[in-house]
Design a protein around this motif. Structure first.
Motif, PDB file in Angstrom:
ATOM      1  N   ILE A  20      20.353 -23.799  39.723  1.00 10.46           N
ATOM      2  CA  ILE A  20      19.444 -24.916  39.892  1.00 10.46           C
ATOM      3  C   ILE A  20      19.187 -24.926  41.317  1.00 10.46           C
ATOM      4  CG2 ILE A  20      19.219 -27.297  39.561  1.00 10.46           C
ATOM      5  CD1 ILE A  20      20.928 -27.106  37.079  1.00 10.46           C
ATOM      6  N   VAL A  21      18.099 -25.170  41.797  1.00 11.87           N
ATOM      7  CA  VAL A  21      17.693 -25.586  43.139  1.00 11.87           C
ATOM      8  C   VAL A  21      17.146 -26.972  43.181  1.00 11.87           C
ATOM      9  CG1 VAL A  21      15.777 -25.058  44.940  1.00 11.87           C
ATOM     10  CG2 VAL A  21      16.673 -23.122  43.467  1.00 11.87           C
ATOM     11  N   GLY A  22      17.560 -27.670  44.364  1.00 12.25           N
ATOM     12  CA  GLY A  22      17.087 -29.148  44.650  1.00 12.25           C
ATOM     13  C   GLY A  22      18.077 -29.999  43.776  1.00 12.25           C
ATOM     14  N   GLU A  34      21.336 -31.499  48.037  1.00 12.31           N
ATOM     15  CA  GLU A  34      21.334 -30.271  48.534  1.00 12.31           C
ATOM     16  C   GLU A  34      21.007 -30.086  49.881  1.00 12.31           C
ATOM     17  OE1 GLU A  34      20.266 -26.137  46.086  1.00 12.31           O
ATOM     18  OE2 GLU A  34      18.640 -27.067  47.219  1.00 12.31           O
ATOM     19  N   THR A  35      21.631 -29.648  50.918  1.00 10.84           N
ATOM     20  CA  THR A  35      21.020 -29.401  51.979  1.00 10.84           C
ATOM     21  C   THR A  35      20.579 -28.044  52.271  1.00 10.84           C
ATOM     22  OG1 THR A  35      23.368 -28.671  52.984  1.00 10.84           O
ATOM     23  CG2 THR A  35      22.907 -31.017  52.982  1.00 10.84           C
ATOM     24  N   GLU A  36      20.167 -27.634  53.480  1.00  9.65           N
ATOM     25  CA  GLU A  36      19.660 -26.225  53.417  1.00  9.65           C
ATOM     26  C   GLU A  36      20.936 -25.227  53.768  1.00  9.65           C
ATOM     27  OE1 GLU A  36      16.936 -24.727  53.553  1.00  9.65           O
ATOM     28  OE2 GLU A  36      17.272 -22.842  54.749  1.00  9.65           O
ATOM     29  N   GLU A  37      22.012 -25.892  54.206  1.00  2.00           N
ATOM     30  CA  GLU A  37      23.368 -24.973  54.548  1.00  2.00           C
ATOM     31  C   GLU A  37      23.639 -24.957  52.876  1.00  2.00           C
ATOM     32  OE1 GLU A  37      22.950 -27.821  56.331  1.00  2.00           O
ATOM     33  OE2 GLU A  37      22.197 -26.430  57.733  1.00  2.00           O
ATOM     34  N   ASP A  38      23.899 -25.610  51.972  1.00  2.00           N
ATOM     35  CA  ASP A  38      24.160 -25.593  50.730  1.00  2.00           C
ATOM     36  C   ASP A  38      23.267 -24.390  50.166  1.00  2.00           C
ATOM     37  OD1 ASP A  38      25.941 -27.590  50.349  1.00  2.00           O
ATOM     38  OD2 ASP A  38      24.631 -29.049  50.014  1.00  2.00           O
ATOM     39  N   PHE A  39      22.015 -24.367  50.348  1.00  2.00           N
ATOM     40  CA  PHE A  39      20.888 -23.598  49.565  1.00  2.00           C
ATOM     41  C   PHE A  39      21.361 -22.099  50.089  1.00  2.00           C
ATOM     42  CE2 PHE A  39      17.294 -21.063  49.965  1.00  2.00           C
ATOM     43  CZ  PHE A  39      17.250 -20.782  48.473  1.00  2.00           C
ATOM     44  N   LEU A  40      21.591 -22.043  51.574  1.00  2.00           N
ATOM     45  CA  LEU A  40      21.840 -20.845  52.009  1.00  2.00           C
ATOM     46  C   LEU A  40      22.961 -20.214  51.305  1.00  2.00           C
ATOM     47  CD1 LEU A  40      20.935 -21.267  55.701  1.00  2.00           C
ATOM     48  CD2 LEU A  40      19.698 -19.874  54.075  1.00  2.00           C
ATOM     49  N   GLU A  41      23.786 -20.765  51.078  1.00  2.00           N
ATOM     50  CA  GLU A  41      25.147 -20.447  50.206  1.00  2.00           C
ATOM     51  C   GLU A  41      24.723 -19.808  49.027  1.00  2.00           C
ATOM     52  OE1 GLU A  41      29.019 -21.602  50.746  1.00  2.00           O
ATOM     53  OE2 GLU A  41      28.447 -23.563  51.620  1.00  2.00           O
ATOM     54  N   THR A  42      23.873 -20.543  48.254  1.00  2.00           N
ATOM     55  CA  THR A  42      23.420 -20.156  46.790  1.00  2.00           C
ATOM     56  C   THR A  42      22.617 -18.613  47.068  1.00  2.00           C
ATOM     57  OG1 THR A  42      22.972 -22.218  46.197  1.00  2.00           O
ATOM     58  CG2 THR A  42      21.860 -20.603  45.170  1.00  2.00           C
ATOM     59  N   LEU A  43      21.916 -18.531  48.125  1.00  2.00           N
ATOM     60  CA  LEU A  43      21.005 -17.437  48.422  1.00  2.00           C
ATOM     61  C   LEU A  43      22.012 -16.226  48.721  1.00  2.00           C
ATOM     62  CD1 LEU A  43      18.103 -16.867  48.575  1.00  2.00           C
ATOM     63  CD2 LEU A  43      18.186 -17.488  51.073  1.00  2.00           C
ATOM     64  N   SER A  44      23.136 -16.603  49.664  1.00  5.38           N
ATOM     65  CA  SER A  44      23.927 -15.573  49.966  1.00  5.38           C
ATOM     66  C   SER A  44      24.864 -15.197  48.663  1.00  5.38           C
ATOM     67  CB  SER A  44      24.977 -15.873  51.184  1.00  5.38           C
ATOM     68  OG  SER A  44      25.824 -16.640  50.910  1.00  5.38           O
ATOM     69  N   PRO A  98      16.605 -38.033  49.262  1.00  3.42           N
ATOM     70  CA  PRO A  98      15.460 -37.814  50.230  1.00  3.42           C
ATOM     71  C   PRO A  98      14.661 -36.442  50.453  1.00  3.42           C
ATOM     72  CG  PRO A  98      17.473 -37.775  51.496  1.00  3.42           C
ATOM     73  CD  PRO A  98      17.727 -37.594  50.065  1.00  3.42           C
ATOM     74  N   THR A  99      15.178 -35.509  49.705  1.00  2.00           N
ATOM     75  CA  THR A  99      14.780 -34.013  49.943  1.00  2.00           C
ATOM     76  C   THR A  99      13.305 -33.933  49.761  1.00  2.00           C
ATOM     77  OG1 THR A  99      16.873 -33.318  49.574  1.00  2.00           O
ATOM     78  CG2 THR A  99      15.345 -31.747  49.968  1.00  2.00           C
ATOM     79  N   PRO A 100      12.291 -33.627  50.598  1.00  2.00           N
ATOM     80  CA  PRO A 100      10.904 -33.534  50.244  1.00  2.00           C
ATOM     81  C   PRO A 100      10.630 -32.339  49.529  1.00  2.00           C
ATOM     82  CG  PRO A 100      11.103 -33.510  52.709  1.00  2.00           C
ATOM     83  CD  PRO A 100      12.385 -33.382  52.125  1.00  2.00           C
ATOM     84  N   ARG A 101       9.478 -32.546  48.273  1.00  3.77           N
ATOM     85  CA  ARG A 101       9.351 -31.604  47.418  1.00  3.77           C
ATOM     86  C   ARG A 101       8.978 -30.266  47.941  1.00  3.77           C
ATOM     87  NH1 ARG A 101      10.345 -31.247  41.827  1.00  3.77           N
ATOM     88  NH2 ARG A 101       8.750 -29.911  41.005  1.00  3.77           N
ATOM     89  N   GLU A 102       8.391 -30.226  49.105  1.00  6.93           N
ATOM     90  CA  GLU A 102       7.935 -29.077  49.534  1.00  6.93           C
ATOM     91  C   GLU A 102       9.149 -28.179  50.011  1.00  6.93           C
ATOM     92  OE1 GLU A 102       6.422 -32.150  50.059  1.00  6.93           O
ATOM     93  OE2 GLU A 102       6.340 -31.840  52.362  1.00  6.93           O
ATOM     94  N   VAL A 103      10.083 -28.813  50.662  1.00  5.38           N
ATOM     95  CA  VAL A 103      11.414 -28.201  51.061  1.00  5.38           C
ATOM     96  C   VAL A 103      12.204 -27.421  49.770  1.00  5.38           C
ATOM     97  CG1 VAL A 103      13.568 -28.539  51.746  1.00  5.38           C
ATOM     98  CG2 VAL A 103      11.816 -29.822  52.916  1.00  5.38           C
TER      99      VAL A 103
END
Ligand code: SAM
Ligand code: SF4
Length: 452
Positions: A310-312, A316-326, A355-360
């Motif tokens: 699940i994304v978003g 979820e911060t960019e750091e959290d997401f980068l952990e998912t990616l790695s 508050p995370t924008p949809r585009e992000v």
């Protein structure tokens, strides 16, 4: 109970969502067949249109409303009157409330009321009005009912229903209820009977198969079940879904030691960030998941691992997401279902502001999809220039001269139907294919030897 009103009526079922729903649809279809109804290819020819719904993500609700409304403009059916029935998770969740969004639905039956679908539809024909049944507990287990299998060589076998996990984003435990395992012998007997009828592959179904038996025996018995199903002589066993927190070393050993268990495991990770996993109430960390993957790979080399992510998830911060990616790159998934978080009212996560924008979120989603495509491509390279046994399912949608089947690693395999064979000779057979092309979503090769 016989339903003379239904004798000779035509029906069409459209299914949304997971394999559990596909199987529930087979039960509805089995019941309608046993009452003398006839299945047709589309809603236009059908006296009875059944929608089996899913409510895991919001888009499914809107799609259902659209589909129900489109029934209004269909031509009159053979009997002159069409009954529209809605079953599955949206029906269970909304009950009569569904009628505020769609006014042409005649029957609403919940996930525990499948055994009553025949009488509800008959009542709708006989008396008109709205027939609604969404009790919380099963009166008669749908798993005891007749079923109509889509194919002769594969069968879905539910081993348990419901879920106790309450992942914070997920609506399933609220609509499907608590875990309830089917009796051990009943499952094994069912598979034995299926094998006698020519079934070669079974998929054991449950929201969390690894905890199979906990409610019956006080501890999970999934490992024992796998071995017993393996002893029935069925040639291919797959199962879904597996929750990482409950995948025990005993189960891994049973997978490795039961030859019929396919070298494929769907192990939903959801996120690679331990912080988000905690918020999701998944009850494992990134490190524990990766250790589990190592143990599985040590026991079953070359296994295809697939997952749900699940994304978003809110916060979820960019750091959290980068952990998912790695994590995705490290595991090297053979395939993955990637989802954008969808808020489901009534779940704990729905209360978390985001508050995370949809585009992000969309950008993260696209980066993840591209990482999964890379690892799927890399995984498929393992089978390049090897001979792969393929269970034939049919032909390619684009070219009827190309057969389509599944490898033991759940890869889609294509190959030209050899001269002298027709697809009808091959469906349900296992053929050997020498793979000479390995793409992101499929393998391609040449059939060798005789089908078996
Ligand atoms: N019980 C299964 C498991 O845990 O592996 C999954 C069942 S669920 C129907 C299938 C997938 O839908 C989940 O694994 C999750 O990735 C996704 N899902 C569930 N709730 C969601 C939500 N609110 N938003 C987005 N995806 C969701
Ligand atoms: Fe939903 Fe979690 Fe249960 Fe799967 S294990 S059905 S994701 S609550």
């Amino acid at each position: 109970m016989p339903q003379p009103t239904l004798q000779g009526k035509t029906y069409f079922i459209r299914t949304f969502g997971c394999q559990m729903n596909l199987h529930d649809s087979e039960r509805v279809s089995g019941m309608l067949d046993s009452l003398g109804c006839l299945e047709v290819a589309g809603p236009a020819q059908a006296d009875i249109v059944v929608f089996m719904t899913c409510c895991v993500r919001e888009a499914a609700d809107t799609r259902l409303y659209g589909q129900c409304n489109s029934c209004k403009s269909l031509p009159a059916p053979p009997s002159g009157r069409r009954v529209v029935a809605v079953g599955g998770c949206i029906a269970q969740r909304d009950g009569e409330g569904l009628l505020t969004n769609v006014d042409n639905v005649d029957v609403i039956f919940g996930t525990h009321s499948i055994a009553h679908v025949g009488e509800l539809i008959a009542q709708a024909f006989e008396r008109g009005g709205k027939q609604v049944r969404t009790e919380e507990h099963e009166v008669q287990d749908a798993t005891d009912m007749p079923w109509h299998r889509a194919t002769s060589y594969h069968a879905w076998v539910p081993i348990m229903t419901g879920c106790n996990n309450f992942c914070s984003y997920c609506i399933v435990p609220y609509v499907r209820g608590r875990e309830k395992s089917r009796p051990f012998e009943q499952i094994v007997d069912e598979v034995t009977a299926l094998v006698r009828k020519g079934v070669r592959e079974v998929t054991l179904l449950g929201q969390n198969v690894n905890s199979y038996g906990r409610d019956l025996f006080g501890e999970p018995r999934f490992a024992e079940l796998l071995r017993a199903v393996g002893d029935t002589g069925v040639e291919r066993i797959t199962f879904t879904s597996s929750h990482p927190k409950d995948l025990s070393p005993r189960t891994i050993a049973a997978m490795a030691e039961t030859p019929a268990v396919m070298p494929h495991l769907h192990l939903a990770v959801q996120s690679g960030s331990s912080r988000i996993l905690k918020e999701m109430n998944r009850r494992y960390t990134r490190e524990q998941y990766l250790e589990l993957v190592q143990n599985i790979r040590a026991a079953i080399p070359g296994i295809a691992l697939t997952t749900d992510i699940i994304v978003g998830f809110p916060g979820e911060t960019e750091e959290d997401f980068l952990e998912t990616l790695s994590l995705a790159r490290e595991v090297g998934y053979a395939q993955a279902f990637t989802f954008i978080y969808s808020k489901r009212e009534g779940t704990p996560a729905a209360k978390i502001d985001d508050p995370t924008p949809r585009e992000v979120i969309l950008d993260r989603f696209n980066r993840l999809v591209s990482a999964i495509e890379d690892s799927a491509f890399a995984f498929n390279q393992n089978q390049l220039n090897t001979r792969v046994p393929v269970l034939v399912e049919g032909t390619s949608k684009k070219d009827e001269g190309i057969l389509l089947g599944k490898s033991p690693w759940n890869q889609t395999v294509h190959c030209q139907i050899p001269v002298g064979f027709s697809i009808d000779d091959l469906v349900g057979k296992i053929v050997d294919v020498d793979v000479d092309r390995a793409k992101t979503f499929y393998l391609f090769g040449t059939m060798v030897g005789e089908p078996r």
